[in-house]
Design a protein around this motif. Structure first.
Motif, short mmCIF file in Angstrom:
data_model
loop_
_atom_site.label_atom_id
_atom_site.label_comp_id
_atom_site.label_asym_id
_atom_site.label_seq_id
_atom_site.Cartn_x
_atom_site.Cartn_y
_atom_site.Cartn_z
N ARG A 264 0.85 -1.19 0.00
CA ARG A 264 0.00 0.00 0.00
C ARG A 264 0.88 1.23 0.00
O ARG A 264 1.78 1.33 0.83
CB ARG A 264 -0.92 0.00 1.22
N PRO B 119 -0.32 1.14 -4.20
CA PRO B 119 0.30 0.54 -5.39
C PRO B 119 1.25 1.54 -6.05
O PRO B 119 1.10 2.76 -5.92
CB PRO B 119 -0.89 0.23 -6.30
N GLN C 168 1.45 2.06 -9.23
CA GLN C 168 0.73 2.75 -10.31
C GLN C 168 -0.67 2.15 -10.41
O GLN C 168 -0.83 0.92 -10.31
CB GLN C 168 1.49 2.57 -11.63
N LEU C 169 -1.66 2.99 -10.59
CA LEU C 169 -3.04 2.54 -10.71
C LEU C 169 -3.64 3.19 -11.96
O LEU C 169 -3.68 4.42 -12.07
CB LEU C 169 -3.85 2.93 -9.47
N HIS D 167 -6.93 3.60 -14.53
CA HIS D 167 -8.38 3.46 -14.71
C HIS D 167 -8.67 3.49 -16.21
O HIS D 167 -8.42 4.49 -16.88
CB HIS D 167 -9.13 4.61 -14.02
N LEU E 124 -9.51 -1.88 -14.06
CA LEU E 124 -8.41 -1.21 -13.37
C LEU E 124 -7.18 -2.10 -13.44
O LEU E 124 -7.27 -3.33 -13.36
CB LEU E 124 -8.73 -0.91 -11.91
N ALA F 21 -3.33 -2.41 -11.60
CA ALA F 21 -2.51 -1.95 -10.48
C ALA F 21 -1.15 -2.62 -10.57
O ALA F 21 -1.05 -3.82 -10.79
CB ALA F 21 -3.18 -2.27 -9.15
N SER G 44 2.31 -3.51 -8.57
CA SER G 44 2.91 -3.64 -7.25
C SER G 44 4.23 -2.90 -7.20
O SER G 44 5.03 -2.96 -8.12
CB SER G 44 3.14 -5.12 -6.92
N ARG H 242 -5.14 -7.08 -12.16
CA ARG H 242 -6.23 -6.59 -13.01
C ARG H 242 -7.56 -6.80 -12.29
O ARG H 242 -7.81 -7.85 -11.69
CB ARG H 242 -6.22 -7.34 -14.34
N GLY I 176 -12.67 -2.79 -9.13
CA GLY I 176 -11.79 -2.91 -7.98
C GLY I 176 -12.27 -3.84 -6.90
O GLY I 176 -11.64 -3.94 -5.84
N TRP J 178 -9.66 -8.88 -7.69
CA TRP J 178 -8.39 -8.68 -8.40
C TRP J 178 -7.75 -10.02 -8.72
O TRP J 178 -7.90 -10.98 -7.98
CB TRP J 178 -7.43 -7.85 -7.53
#
Length: 882
Positions: free
Chosen positions: A751, A753, A755-756, A758, A769, A771, A773, A781, A786, A789
């Motif tokens: 926490r 991420p 990069q996220l 949309h 979405l 994300a 790590s 994905r 969301g 995942w």
């Protein structure tokens, strides 16, 4: 080839080349007499000294090669005579002094070339420390004056020798405290002192200092914490301040041998156990000289303090050493089992060398598998070896060439003195070797390595053996009379064609200047068929690479592709004095081969003596440091947890819960880039930073009573959950279950991420979405906004967990479904359907260090129009579908 003979009085113990052109040579003999030759050793004249005051040393200035002092022995009354020359030894004047001096050290700066330090020698008794006064001359030894007392011989020098930033008058020394014990050995009653004004004033910058050595820009000092316990300190500011080195070893009753590496690297061999043990551990430093990691366990370390360790001069990052394979048996008095190994990355990894297939007579060795043996290995002798054999030898001006004495036998063979010894040559910086002659020979190389000259070592002979083509063929040269050759020497820069053959009080000169009739040409066009020169590219051997995307085969060494110009092996010409050429063609992208183990990590070892490394795994070794008293139990536990977090066996939440109060975690990967390595971009195995953030629900929970008082344990203490959570059914999920699964996702990828992304809603109203790590470069994905995942990186060919495989996600504003995934090396991915499927895109470069961006009309900073091509292919695909 011309051969001339001459004689001097006594065996030669020292030779010095002086002046321009190196035609002037000084020779000092055991009888304390100095001779001078002005014709490269063909004829000699005696310089002195007086019969009652022989010469014990020749001191020459590095800043002014024509300046020297012949140090007199002394007449037994405390007086002595020195002979001083400022014209290369052509003329000398006597300088009488009321003291006897030793250890003359000229100033390294040309603007103070006439300054020198020396030790006032009053006789040192066996078993006692040698203490005396530090003397100064500012007129090349004409007169001397005392500037400091109680100095420990020979631990004094000019500060500018370890850094030009120091004042010209800055001097460093080890001094005994008043009333200190004078017994030799480690002594806490010593200190490191420093002055900027020739000891008009001085200060103590390190207590308990006993010895110091200068390696490159670093000054290393050994301090005696007690009469048997030693610590090692380093300074990078000419002795003004010091740091204690970080190393997971106890230095009690141990010696050390330091060797300069490439750029800012230093290697130190630390002898383990008692002072007589035959092995140690080899450590390599970082760029500061204060942080050290284990490079090699159990390298051979001689009784006289010398480690079996050699640097290949002229090629960055290459070393050879002997490793003891049976240290516990050696402790019990058995012969050591040895193997000679080589490193091409400043000690990051070590590999057995490639031995010759056949001997110098074309016959296979008895250990050869063709003859039923178990396989062969080459075992070499290094400086300080017990036999007194000529050691591994290389020269800065003979790039890639090495001469060595050794023997070929089975892997891990015992060195018991019964092996048939031969002389060997390498042309590729120590990776492959050929046997050039049977038996032990003394040797040297000239004309930039094009000329090799050998003679039987310390045996009566009338022959020299020489090669003009780097060992392809050999010829014999008759001496005028039989000699027992002690040594063969030429100018230290290996550019001369004149060799001096020393045998007792006889000197033979072999002049090869007329061997060839023409100088070499074509240095500007190496590789051309009409050129006498070739390109040579030193690079890591194939065994350094596993063929994966993160560790591909490379033409690089220490992060650069370097091309050297050297004479073709069979060109019959002379190189001459000036032809060295080194060209850096490009800087390379980093691979796993450019990293070594970090502090408190050790490379996995193989029990097979034929192999050193197994993969590229650097494992946490904090337990060793804890045993040595370098880490507390809590520090070792925390370090082990960070190692597990990096590998993915613990989550960030688990580590944060186990170690409350730690808000920022610097998580090492176990690797660090090899110091001096110049690679850029590519694989990044550096440490990562994570943050322990409080759960949003914890604040509300703080206001809710649990029924426990301050003195009671809560019914449900917070502990890390090491078991995987139960998976929920895909249908019929309640809001509570959705939140629980979202919490599970959050613990899996950190926490927040990295990069996220949309993506636009689909026609059915669902939003996708993506994300990324921030710990492992894993791509997740979600196709329902969301709530759920999935790890979709498993669908991406070439992903290697643990090396930050996906570096960033780039979305095209022209086409929301067109995505590009930048990898950390030369492997990238693209998707044309909004991240549902992926296709590998390989490049010859690493994009990581530069920006990649989409626009409607063109792509910025993307070589070979990569992004434009993706857009065009996407457009063509839609046209076909229509």
């Amino acid at each position: 080839v011309a051969v001339t003979d001459s004689e001097v009085t006594g065996d030669v113990v020292d030779m010095r080349w002086l002046g321009e052109g190196a035609r002037v040579v000084l020779a000092q003999t055991k009888l304390g007499i100095v001779f001078r030759s002005s014709d490269e050793g063909r004829t000699w004249r005696r310089l002195g000294p007086d019969k009652e005051n022989k010469v014990v040393a020749i001191a020459t200035s590095d800043a002014d090669k024509s300046r020297m002092i012949l140090v007199g022995e002394g007449d037994g009354t405390g007086k002595s005579t020195q002979w001083v020359s400022t014209d290369g030894g052509d003329k000398f004047f006597k300088a009488r002094a009321d003291i006897t001096i030793r250890g003359v050290k000229f100033h390294p700066s040309p603007d103070a070339a006439s300054w020198a330090l020396a030790f006032k020698h009053e006789g040192c008794s066996p078993g006692e420390a040698c203490l005396g006064s530090l003397m100064l001359t500012t007129n090349s030894g004409g007169t001397w004056r005392e500037i400091a007392e109680d100095i420990v011989y020979p631990h004094y020098d000019w500060a500018q020798r370890v850094g030009k930033a120091a004042e010209r008058s800055a001097v460093m020394a080890v001094q005994a405290t008043r009333n200190a014990a004078t017994k030799s050995g480690w002594n806490p009653d010593r200190r490191f002192i420093r002055t900027d004004n020739l000891f008009a004033t001085s200060s103590t910058t390190l207590e308990k200092a006993n010895k110091f050595v200068m390696v490159g820009k670093f000054l290393f000092v050994a301090c005696a914490e007690s009469f048997s316990h030693v610590s090692l300190w380093v300074s990078s500011d000419q002795g003004t301040s010091f740091k204690r080195i970080r190393i997971a070893a106890d230095l009690k009753q141990r010696g050390y041998d330091l060797l300069k590496g490439s750029d800012f690297t230093t290697l130190v061999s630390m002898r383990l156990g008692s002072s007589g043990v035959d092995y140690g551990n080899l450590y390599s430093s970082d760029a500061t000289g204060s942080s050290w990691s284990l490079s090699l366990p159990s390298n051979q370390h001689m009784h006289n303090g010398a480690a079996s360790l050699a640097r290949v001069k002229g090629v960055d990052g290459v070393y050879l050493t002997n490793q003891v394979l049976n240290p516990r048996e050696v402790d019990q008095g058995k012969f050591p089992k040895l193997r000679t190994i080589v490193s091409f990355d400043d000690g990051g990894k070590w590999l057995p060398m490639v031995p010759p297939d056949v001997d110098s007579e074309g016959k296979p060795f008895p250990c050869s598998k063709d003859l039923g043996g178990t396989g062969c290995a080459l075992h070499l002798y290094f400086r300080g070896n017990k036999k007194g054999y000529p050691p591994v030898y290389s020269n800065q001006n003979a790039v890639g060439l090495l001469l060595a004495t050794g023997w070929v036998g089975e892997f891990g063979a015992v060195e018991d003195g019964t092996r048939p010894v031969s002389t060997f040559l390498s042309r590729d910086a120590g990776w492959t070797w050929m046997e050039i002659r049977k038996g032990v020979h003394t040797y040297d190389m000239g004309d930039h390595g094009a000329l090799l000259v050998l003679a039987r070592h310390k045996e009566p002979t009338k022959k020299l053996i020489y090669s003009w083509n780097e060992g392809s063929t050999w010829e014999e040269l008759e001496l005028r009379k039989e000699m027992t050759v002690q040594n063969i020497v030429t100018h230290p820069n290996a550019t001369s064609e004149v060799f001096l053959v020393l045998g007792g009080d006889e000197i033979a000169v072999a002049d090869f200047k007329d061997l060839h009739q023409r100088p070499c040409h074509g240095a500007e066009t190496p590789g051309d068929k009409n050129s006498d020169y070739e390109h040579w590219n030193p690079r890591l051997p194939m065994r350094y690479f596993d063929g994966s995307d993160s560790n591909p085969r490379s033409d690089c060494l220490m992060g650069q592709k370097v091309m050297y110009t050297r004479r073709k092996r069979l060109s019959q010409c002379f190189n001459g004095q000036e032809h060295e050429k080194k060209v850096v063609e490009n800087t390379c992208a980093c691979t796993q081969a450019d990293y070594e183990c970090d502090v408190l990590y050790e490379r996995a070892m193989s029990s097979d003596p034929k192999v050193y490394t197994h993969g590229y795994s650097c494992e946490w070794a904090g337990s060793r440091a804890k045993e040595a008293g370098k880490l507390s139990a809590d520090e070792e536990k925390f370090g082990a947890a960070l190692s597990q977090l990096q590998k993915g066996s613990l989550t960030l939440d688990q580590v944060c819960a186990t170690f409350p109060g730690r808000h920022t975690l610097q998580v090492p990967s176990g690797y660090r880039k090899i110091t001096g390595n110049k690679c850029n971009g590519g694989v990044n195995l550096g440490e990562q930073v994570f943050h322990c953030t409080a759960d949003e629900s914890s604040e509300a929970d703080d206001d809710t009573s649990t029924g426990a008082t301050d003195d009671e344990e809560p019914d449900d203490p917070i502990v890390p959950d090491l078991e995987p959570k139960e998976e929920f059914p895909p249908d019929g999920q309640s809001p509570v279950q959705i939140r629980q699964e979202a919490d599970l996702w959050m613990t899996r990828i950190d926490r927040p991420p990295k990069q996220l992304i949309h993506l636009p809603e689909s026609e059915s109203g669902k939003q996708t979405l993506l994300a990324l790590s921030q710990s492992l470069g894993t791509l997740y994905r979600s196709t329902d906004g969301g709530h759920r995942w999935e790890d979709c990186s498993i669908e991406m060919e070439g992903v290697l967990k643990g090396v930050d495989s996906v570096f960033s996600i780039v979305a095209s504003p022209a086409d929301p479904e067109l995505l590009f995934f930048v990898g950390s090396d030369v492997v990238n991915w693209r998707s044309t359907d909004g991240g549902q499927t992926f296709e590998v895109v390989r490049t010859s470069f690493a994009m990581r260090s530069g920006a990649v961006s989409y626009t409607h009309l063109r792509a910025h900073e993307t070589p070979e129009h990569l992004v434009c091509r993706l857009l065009l292919e996407k457009k063509k695909k839609k046209q076909v579908e229509v």
